[in-house]
Scaffold this active site. Structure first.
Site, PDB file in Angstrom:
ATOM      1  N   ASP A 337      -0.922  12.273   4.500  1.00 46.98           N
ATOM      2  CA  ASP A 337      -1.637  11.345   3.634  1.00 46.98           C
ATOM      3  C   ASP A 337      -2.182  10.243   4.532  1.00 46.98           C
ATOM      4  O   ASP A 337      -1.616   9.961   5.593  1.00 46.98           O
ATOM      5  CB  ASP A 337      -0.669  10.780   2.592  1.00 46.98           C
ATOM      6  CG  ASP A 337      -1.275   9.639   1.814  1.00 46.98           C
ATOM      7  OD1 ASP A 337      -2.365   9.816   1.260  1.00 46.98           O
ATOM      8  OD2 ASP A 337      -0.658   8.552   1.782  1.00 46.98           O
ATOM      9  N   ASP A 536       3.764   8.977   1.242  1.00 47.01           N
ATOM     10  CA  ASP A 536       4.617   7.851   0.838  1.00 47.01           C
ATOM     11  C   ASP A 536       4.420   7.421  -0.611  1.00 47.01           C
ATOM     12  O   ASP A 536       5.170   6.590  -1.113  1.00 47.01           O
ATOM     13  CB  ASP A 536       4.352   6.646   1.751  1.00 47.01           C
ATOM     14  CG  ASP A 536       2.993   6.004   1.478  1.00 47.01           C
ATOM     15  OD1 ASP A 536       2.056   6.749   1.131  1.00 47.01           O
ATOM     16  OD2 ASP A 536       2.875   4.776   1.614  1.00 47.01           O
ATOM     17  N   ASP A 540       1.541  11.567  -3.766  1.00 49.58           N
ATOM     18  CA  ASP A 540       1.873  12.569  -2.749  1.00 49.58           C
ATOM     19  C   ASP A 540       2.999  13.492  -3.192  1.00 49.58           C
ATOM     20  O   ASP A 540       3.237  14.528  -2.550  1.00 49.58           O
ATOM     21  CB  ASP A 540       2.293  11.880  -1.434  1.00 49.58           C
ATOM     22  CG  ASP A 540       1.162  11.062  -0.839  1.00 49.58           C
ATOM     23  OD1 ASP A 540       0.016  11.541  -0.868  1.00 49.58           O
ATOM     24  OD2 ASP A 540       1.427   9.948  -0.345  1.00 49.58           O
TER      25      ASP A 540
END
Length: 640
Positions: A337, A536, A540
């Site tokens: 990410d 995080d 996600d």
């Protein structure tokens, strides 16, 4: 009467305390005592005191073999299947039957020593949890209307105010509402350098307040703290077995039956087929019973896996189970990410441009003074930058108005100011400002904020969610390991391209919604096989669950922490490479152990059939190999 009871309590407490200290070492003490009894029995046997020596050997059998025999019998009754421990019992009894008391006792002694080593590994691993649990205080100092009251941590409620004095541990997760200090967060992140903490910043249970009294508002129940989650993660990791461990345990049951069947055949077949004497036939059958037992093979994985999990926990890398630890060493690609993972997750000012002839300091000061009345993240970033760079107090405004979705307009000393998007200050004029500098900045993945005084744009401020300092080094290290890196982001193509180039990832996929991330993960798994996802945020979580190994940054959302298979307690990407290195080392040690243990078993079986080996050497070769594979696994406790 009460005084007498107190005296009794005083007398018994130290004894109970001593027993508690001795208990973890009970198996080792029993093994050593067994060894001493064997030595005495051997000396008596050499002096022709046969009956006395047998008595000492019997005591050695019982004392040294009790723990393993109890474990073997209980498991056999529970699972209705024979196991390695039962093989050892049969082998020791068989040795005694044919008059090899010394060898049978030595077999029990070395088996007890290997059992003590396994117990040591378990205790060492559990000690990591015990040490963590001891770090969390049991009481807190609650402040209500200025009155301080000591309260059990379990009774704390969200919203309670607690006072944490210098040198004390923070009792529960919360937010500082008063005071400034430095906090030692080593228990949470594994990082030894203290972190500066002030008002509105979060503190975590188990961390140490170093040098200032702080008042903390409780934000989580004691059972939901980050500290408790760490303990739960380590506990679940230790109970969850790797695929290799599960295979070995399943294989063990079948193998034991085969060995017993072969031993039963060997008790009489060689006598008729090879003209061995009955004594030799039975003797070789007993040696086969000893050397064919897969003790070393069974001990090849578990000590290494537990040692690696404990090592990781000590360095702020939490594995939720042996399966994830094992898989990590086989990764071919990692998807990241962007926001909060590769980047810091907060915009920072990167450039300030003003019209020629104007003072940059003045334009920045006015822009920051106006933006200080907005709660937008971009506005906060501009204010923080101005305060740090200028070291000047902000200006007073005559009037201010927030135009939602566009920006802020204000009046200062009869001048009208507009701070915001291009459309807010005039699109054509914004595009033409300083020969199109805004377009150039946008192509670099930056967000541009314009400052307009009366009817003229006088400056632009460029902001960007900057790449973490350690990201480039982490990606380089992964690429050296042959791991393909991909960035998944919801940002535009231009922003994603700029961040990807800066962070050195091999590939990027832009404009990626949470459901798109799952689809992209599935495609990556088809291309590379074993793929990890690092993230995080709540968005996600689906991708973390889809990946072969989900890796969450410790400062991320609770959902990400719950979904991930591996948690990095400090937001440092280089720890991914550390975790992979630890996994690779564990897999390498396990492979060494399995190959070594199978080789020893095969060698001992062949030499026994060829009548080259006697029972004493069979015992030493077999049990010695078990001890060696356990010691090899324990090396991971000290691995960096």
């Amino acid at each position: 009467m009460e005084a007498e009871m107190n005296r009794v309590a005083e007398v018994h407490t130290p004894k109970e305390s001593r027993l508690e200290k001795i208990k973890p070492h009970a198996e080792l003490i029993a093994a050593i005592l067994s060894g001493v009894l064997i030595l005495i029995g051997w000396i008596l046997e050499k002096n022709d005191l046969t009956t006395a020596s047998i008595v000492f050997f019997l005591f050695a059998f019982v004392i040294g073999g009790f723990a393993k025999a109890k474990e073997g019998i209980e498991d056999t009754i529970e699972n209705k299947e024979l196991n390695v421990e039962m093989l050892m019992i049969f082998a020791a009894i068989g040795s005694a039957i044919i008059g090899y008391w010394t060898e049978g006792a030595i077999l029990i002694f070395i088996f007890a020593m290997s059992g003590a080593l396994e117990t040591y590994t378990m205790n060492k691993s559990h000690k990591e949890i015990s040490a963590l649990m001891e770090l969390q205080p049991e009481e807190a100092l609650v402040v209500t209307n200025g009155i301080e009251k000591i309260t059990a941590v379990s009774d704390l409620k969200i919203g309670d105010l607690i006072l944490v004095k210098p040198g004390e541990r923070v009792p529960s997760d919360g937010r500082i509402v008063k005071g400034q200090t430095h906090v030692d967060e080593a228990a949470i992140t594994g990082e030894s350098i203290p972190v500066s903490k002030g008002i509105d910043e979060d503190v975590f249970a188990g961390t140490v307040n170093l040098n200032g009294s702080i008042t903390v508002e409780i934000t989580k129940a004691s059972t939901e703290t980050l500290f408790q989650k760490i303990i739960q993660l380590v506990q679940s990791a230790q109970s969850e077995k790797s695929p290799s461990q599960l295979f070995i345990e399943k294989f063990e049951g079948t193998y034991v039956k085969v060995v017993l069947a072969v031993v039963a055949l060997m008790m009489f077949l060689p006598h008729f087929l090879l003209d061995w004497t009955w004594t030799e036939t039975f003797y070789r059958a007993m040696i086969l019973l000893v050397v064919a037992s897969p003790c070393a093979l069974v001990a090849s994985i578990m000590p290494a896996s537990l040692s690696a999990i404990s090592n990781g926990a000590r360095h702020g890398i939490l594995f939720k189970g042996g399966v994830h630890l094992e898989n990590l060493g086989h990764l071919k690609a990692i998807a990241f990410d962007k926001t909060g993972t590769l980047t810091k997750g907060k915009p920072e000012v990167t450039d300030v441009f003003v019209l020629e002839g104007l003072e940059k300091v003045e334009i920045l000061l006015i822009t920051a003074s106006i933006e200080s009345h907005s709660t937008h993240p971009l506005a906060n970033a501009i204010v923080l930058y101005a305060k740090k760079e200028l070291q000047k107090p902000l200006m007073t405004l005559d009037s201010i108005e927030d135009v939602s979705g566009y920006g802020v307009q204000a009046s200062i000393k009869q001048d009208n100011w507009k701070i915001g998007k291009a459309n807010f200050v005039g699109k054509a004029e914004a595009d033409a400002f300083l020969n199109g500098v805004a377009t150039k900045l946008s192509n670099e993945g930056k967000t541009v904020v314009f400052a307009k005084k009366n009817d003229v744009i006088v400056g632009v401020v460029a902001l960007k969610d900057v790449v973490r300092d350690e990201t480039k080094e982490a990606i380089k290290t992964l690429r050296k390991k042959g791991i393909y890196t991909v960035m998944l982001t919801g940002d535009s193509q231009s922003t994603a391209s700029a961040i990807a180039a800066e962070s050195y990832v091999d590939e990027f996929i832009a404009e990626c919604l949470p459901e798109n991330k799952v689809d992209e993960l599935k495609k990556l798994k088809e291309r590379f096989g074993q793929v990890a996802m690092v993230g995080d945020g709540i968005n996600d979580a689906p991708a973390l669950a889809t990946a072969n190994v989900g890796i969450a940054m410790g400062e991320g959302s609770g959902v990400a922490l719950e979904t991930a298979d591996v948690v990095l307690m400090k937001n440092e990407l280089p720890r991914i490479a550390e975790a992979i290195k630890l996994s690779e080392k564990m897999n390498r040690i396990v492979k060494q152990n399995v190959i070594f243990s199978i080789s020893v078993i095969m060698l001992l079986i062949i030499t026994n059939f060829l009548q080259f080996i006697d029972l004493p050497f069979g015992v030493i070769g077999h049990e010695g190999s078990t001890i060696l594979v356990i010691l090899n696994g324990l090396r991971l406790l000290k691995s960096n």
